[in-house]
Design an enzyme around this catalytic site. Sequence first.
Site, PDB file in Angstrom:
ATOM      1  N   TYR A 310      34.816  74.495  29.796  1.00 52.26           N
ATOM      2  CA  TYR A 310      36.059  74.288  29.056  1.00 52.26           C
ATOM      3  C   TYR A 310      36.076  72.883  28.473  1.00 52.26           C
ATOM      4  O   TYR A 310      35.457  71.953  28.991  1.00 52.26           O
ATOM      5  CB  TYR A 310      37.305  74.510  29.930  1.00 52.26           C
ATOM      6  CG  TYR A 310      37.342  73.675  31.189  1.00 52.26           C
ATOM      7  CD1 TYR A 310      37.817  72.372  31.182  1.00 52.26           C
ATOM      8  CD2 TYR A 310      36.912  74.205  32.406  1.00 52.26           C
ATOM      9  CE1 TYR A 310      37.858  71.604  32.325  1.00 52.26           C
ATOM     10  CE2 TYR A 310      36.949  73.441  33.570  1.00 52.26           C
ATOM     11  CZ  TYR A 310      37.418  72.149  33.515  1.00 52.26           C
ATOM     12  OH  TYR A 310      37.453  71.387  34.655  1.00 52.26           O
ATOM     13  N   SER A 323      40.503  63.448  41.888  1.00 51.70           N
ATOM     14  CA  SER A 323      39.416  64.329  41.471  1.00 51.70           C
ATOM     15  C   SER A 323      39.844  65.307  40.387  1.00 51.70           C
ATOM     16  O   SER A 323      39.006  66.024  39.847  1.00 51.70           O
ATOM     17  CB  SER A 323      38.859  65.098  42.673  1.00 51.70           C
ATOM     18  OG  SER A 323      39.861  65.912  43.253  1.00 51.70           O
ATOM     19  N   GLY A 324      41.124  65.355  40.038  1.00 55.22           N
ATOM     20  CA  GLY A 324      41.497  66.092  38.856  1.00 55.22           C
ATOM     21  C   GLY A 324      42.508  67.199  38.981  1.00 55.22           C
ATOM     22  O   GLY A 324      42.639  68.001  38.052  1.00 55.22           O
ATOM     23  N   HIS A 328      50.298  71.043  34.811  1.00 52.82           N
ATOM     24  CA  HIS A 328      50.274  70.819  33.369  1.00 52.82           C
ATOM     25  C   HIS A 328      50.547  72.112  32.608  1.00 52.82           C
ATOM     26  O   HIS A 328      50.537  73.217  33.164  1.00 52.82           O
ATOM     27  CB  HIS A 328      48.940  70.216  32.939  1.00 52.82           C
ATOM     28  CG  HIS A 328      47.747  71.102  33.160  1.00 52.82           C
ATOM     29  ND1 HIS A 328      47.494  72.216  32.418  1.00 52.82           N
ATOM     30  CD2 HIS A 328      46.718  71.001  34.052  1.00 52.82           C
ATOM     31  CE1 HIS A 328      46.377  72.777  32.814  1.00 52.82           C
ATOM     32  NE2 HIS A 328      45.881  72.062  33.818  1.00 52.82           N
ATOM     33  N   HIS A 344      41.132  76.460  37.087  1.00 55.40           N
ATOM     34  CA  HIS A 344      40.016  75.779  37.745  1.00 55.40           C
ATOM     35  C   HIS A 344      40.508  74.804  38.815  1.00 55.40           C
ATOM     36  O   HIS A 344      39.794  73.874  39.191  1.00 55.40           O
ATOM     37  CB  HIS A 344      39.163  75.049  36.712  1.00 55.40           C
ATOM     38  CG  HIS A 344      38.386  75.955  35.826  1.00 55.40           C
ATOM     39  ND1 HIS A 344      38.933  76.537  34.699  1.00 55.40           N
ATOM     40  CD2 HIS A 344      37.102  76.413  35.892  1.00 55.40           C
ATOM     41  CE1 HIS A 344      38.024  77.294  34.101  1.00 55.40           C
ATOM     42  NE2 HIS A 344      36.906  77.243  34.812  1.00 55.40           N
ATOM     43  N   CYS A 346      43.917  73.426  38.841  1.00 48.87           N
ATOM     44  CA  CYS A 346      45.209  72.851  38.488  1.00 48.87           C
ATOM     45  C   CYS A 346      46.308  73.902  38.624  1.00 48.87           C
ATOM     46  O   CYS A 346      46.050  75.098  38.748  1.00 48.87           O
ATOM     47  CB  CYS A 346      45.178  72.309  37.066  1.00 48.87           C
ATOM     48  SG  CYS A 346      44.137  70.847  36.871  1.00 48.87           S
TER      49      CYS A 346
END
Length: 437
Positions: A310, A323-324, A328, A344, A346
């Site tokens: 992506y 780490s992300g 959102h 993935h 989130c």
Amino acid sequence: MRHGTYGTQRIARGCALLLAPALALTACGDSSDPLAAKPYDAAGHVAVSAGGKDTRTVDADEPLEVTATGDDGRITDVIVTDTAGRHVRGELTDDGTRWRSTAPLVAGIRYSVRVSTENDNGRPGRSTVTFETRTPPRNRQLSVELGPEPGTYGVGQPITAELGRAVREPVQRRIVERALRVRSTPEVTGSWHWVDDKKLHYRPKEYWPAHTSITVESRLTGVRVRENLYGGEAAPLKLRTGDRVEALADAAALRMTVKRNGEVVNTFPITTGKEGFRTRNGTKVILGRQPFVRMRSTSIGIGPGSADFYDLPVHWAARLTWSGEYVHAAPWSVGSQGYANVSHGCTGMSTGDARWFYENVRPGDLVTHVNTEGTAMPAFGNGFGDWNLSWDEWRAGSALHAAAAGPAKPEKTAGAEQPARSQKPGEPVEPRLRPAV
């Protein structure tokens, strides 16, 4: 050897006192009515020395001594204080001829030494001597950086203290921790926890109350931590908390519920991490907010040609882990939100819901994920997972409370965690948080 600074015995008329390594005092006096007489001046002369040199500036590494010289004087009391009001402990010999400090001096500060004596008639003598200790060079100072930056935060925001050098020994950690003061209005029960040899976190037993004023200061300046290492200056820190905002993201129900001060203010459908990319379970503290983030799978080793590749423009992102993990907008998965976990890692929602969330949270607010089938959020190393430790586990990480709590068992969640494949990373955010606007 007698502990303390008090005692009274009569000896021959006159006295001479020596304060070493720094201070020398002499005086004589007499009175036919010693109880009514004004205390005589016990400081005929005063000399402050260090390294054999006559000076009023001394090395804080040197022990302080007050000595009565000759056969005609006795010390009855010694009180040593610095300009911050701290007292220096010491021991007075049984014969009253010598007092010696039993605690290290603070560097870079002025001291006052009040000495009391008496002669054979019981007439008291008094003397006050002042001196300063040298400020250590910067290479012998332990820096302390308090965080986050001043501002208003959510009720889950921990306080951080980062040290310029490693501190490992329990006795040294107690010195550091005792000097780090946290005060709040209203008052709370809280504790420091050593994350590693150079970092501490502070949190209350429960979340901070809403609209709390918090003041953090280091009183370590000049305090001896170990040989050749003294505390450096640190700017005090003032914070406030806002409303109590908590979000519960249920990966099984595929819904998020947001509460403000205990009242539900919004619910909306979500999607979380799919198999192989499961979102972490546990409570996370919002680290920061970004209206736009470019998220690329190449940063975690997933390149073009993979089904999981992506490269997406993402709006209204609230960051949960380094780490992300984010909350959102995910307009591409609206059809799955409320029905399936397809991200993935989130927490995705519609653009409208994401904007509402973005505009109603701030750093320090709380997001708890449940039923994700993912790993547990670590306490440290990948954001603020501090609230995933029980209060007993938290206190066990304090150098001041560890002895009472017993040896702390190693926590799997306490170590640093590398960015995981199951998380979608975005652009890096500075660990030092800035207050929400």
